[in-house]
Design an enzyme around this catalytic site. Sequence first.
Site, PDB file in Angstrom:
ATOM      1  N   PRO A  31     -46.347 -23.303 -49.632  1.00 40.45           N
ATOM      2  CA  PRO A  31     -45.902 -24.561 -50.238  1.00 40.45           C
ATOM      3  C   PRO A  31     -45.774 -24.389 -51.751  1.00 40.45           C
ATOM      4  CG  PRO A  31     -48.255 -24.648 -49.793  1.00 40.45           C
ATOM      5  CD  PRO A  31     -47.773 -23.322 -49.276  1.00 40.45           C
ATOM      6  N   MET A  32     -44.606 -24.737 -52.299  1.00 42.30           N
ATOM      7  CA  MET A  32     -44.384 -24.597 -53.738  1.00 42.30           C
ATOM      8  C   MET A  32     -43.595 -25.798 -54.234  1.00 42.30           C
ATOM      9  SD  MET A  32     -43.391 -20.538 -53.901  1.00 42.30           S
ATOM     10  CE  MET A  32     -42.369 -20.649 -52.421  1.00 42.30           C
ATOM     11  N   GLN A  86     -48.082 -30.382 -46.412  1.00 44.69           N
ATOM     12  CA  GLN A  86     -49.249 -30.224 -47.268  1.00 44.69           C
ATOM     13  C   GLN A  86     -49.368 -31.413 -48.219  1.00 44.69           C
ATOM     14  OE1 GLN A  86     -49.666 -27.837 -50.932  1.00 44.69           O
ATOM     15  NE2 GLN A  86     -51.080 -26.560 -49.761  1.00 44.69           N
ATOM     16  N   CYS A 116     -54.521 -26.062 -55.859  1.00 40.87           N
ATOM     17  CA  CYS A 116     -53.558 -26.162 -56.956  1.00 40.87           C
ATOM     18  C   CYS A 116     -54.269 -26.262 -58.304  1.00 40.87           C
ATOM     19  CB  CYS A 116     -52.644 -27.367 -56.769  1.00 40.87           C
ATOM     20  SG  CYS A 116     -51.400 -27.506 -58.079  1.00 40.87           S
ATOM     21  N   LYS A 155     -55.874 -25.124 -47.841  1.00 40.35           N
ATOM     22  CA  LYS A 155     -55.482 -24.037 -48.750  1.00 40.35           C
ATOM     23  C   LYS A 155     -56.405 -24.040 -49.961  1.00 40.35           C
ATOM     24  CE  LYS A 155     -51.384 -21.708 -50.556  1.00 40.35           C
ATOM     25  NZ  LYS A 155     -51.772 -21.368 -51.920  1.00 40.35           N
ATOM     26  N   ASN A 214     -52.865 -14.858 -48.892  1.00 39.37           N
ATOM     27  CA  ASN A 214     -51.754 -15.244 -49.769  1.00 39.37           C
ATOM     28  C   ASN A 214     -51.934 -14.567 -51.124  1.00 39.37           C
ATOM     29  OD1 ASN A 214     -50.855 -18.277 -51.521  1.00 39.37           O
ATOM     30  ND2 ASN A 214     -49.509 -16.645 -50.892  1.00 39.37           N
ATOM     31  N   ASP A 216     -49.230 -11.808 -53.746  1.00 40.76           N
ATOM     32  CA  ASP A 216     -48.639 -10.496 -54.023  1.00 40.76           C
ATOM     33  C   ASP A 216     -48.156  -9.761 -52.787  1.00 40.76           C
ATOM     34  OD1 ASP A 216     -49.023 -10.940 -56.682  1.00 40.76           O
ATOM     35  OD2 ASP A 216     -50.635  -9.490 -56.949  1.00 40.76           O
ATOM     36  N   ARG A 239     -43.527 -16.857 -53.870  1.00 46.30           N
ATOM     37  CA  ARG A 239     -42.399 -16.634 -54.782  1.00 46.30           C
ATOM     38  C   ARG A 239     -41.501 -15.470 -54.380  1.00 46.30           C
ATOM     39  NH1 ARG A 239     -45.895 -19.777 -56.814  1.00 46.30           N
ATOM     40  NH2 ARG A 239     -45.268 -21.342 -58.350  1.00 46.30           N
TER      41      ARG A 239
END
Length: 340
Positions: A31-32, A86, A116, A155, A214, A216, A239
Amino acid sequence: MPAPESLPDHYRPAPLEIGALRIFPPLILAPMAGLTHAPLRKVLGELGGVGLFYSEMLSARALRHEVPGRSSFLSAAEKTRPLCLQIFAAEPDQIAPAVAAGGAWQPDAWDLNFGCPAPEILKQGAGSALTRDLGRAWRMAEAMRQATSGPLLVKIRAQEDRGRLLEFVQMLQSAGADALVVHGRTAREKLCRPAHWEPIAAVAAAVRIPVIGNGDVRTADDAERMFAETGCRGVMIGRAAVERPWIFREIAARWGVQVPPLRLRTRSAVYRRLAKLLREHYTHPRDLYRLREFTSYFAKNYKFGHTLWKGVQNAPDVRAARTLARDFFARQEDAGERLP
């Protein structure tokens, strides 16, 4: 999709089961905010390989005011499945109304954000701020569990204090979480810092419920290494999925998982498809803002990508941005343009 037994011998990913939800391949879209919108989810779905889609991070207070069929966040939610919504919240009493309102989109799972680190979220006492208050975090997780009978994920981020991290995740398990997503950076660490996978492994060893790693994961090798090094049951990609939306397809195909026929055959076709969907889905200027944000990542695929990025940043609207992008792509060499 084929069962794991039919996959090549070099790697056999197991389905990820969260409550009654079966996720295969065990690859999850992160989620972004501003990025994991319906148009991007649609493009990723067309490319294939995503086992679970996430919405953007949604405010619990705002979600109850979203209108089915008119929500810019969720109007196309039913198009990409399975879908996890989310939310972030600052108080337990914000959760039940949000879940009740979100039920109109019939999500396949819910996620409560405790990770976040954005200042505007922390000021509300939400996101990673909740890791500093175990009692309130417990009440939040308990309220979320009471509000939904479906799969519940939480998360979180790594913490500098390993003992406190393990106490926190065991509390979430006791409160009724069905799975945990662990980002390998602390709330203080920026994206330019490498993610630490050791906390993911520590959490996976400390709880009975599935853990999703989550941070890299940019290649199929990274995904396989995360499974091997952490003991996680699923891998979440953020990303890298914006920079290279075909990454899920690449990984799934390497594992022998069936993916849809490739209709978007070049990188530029992926960009044009997303720009078109943004224009159809949003009104000006939100469509342009979303395209600018996407372009800042996608332009990294090109040697002179800064030219594309700069042009789109200065464009007055999406139509002009698409023209600039078309001219940029026309100047690119064919080599390396086609998707694998």
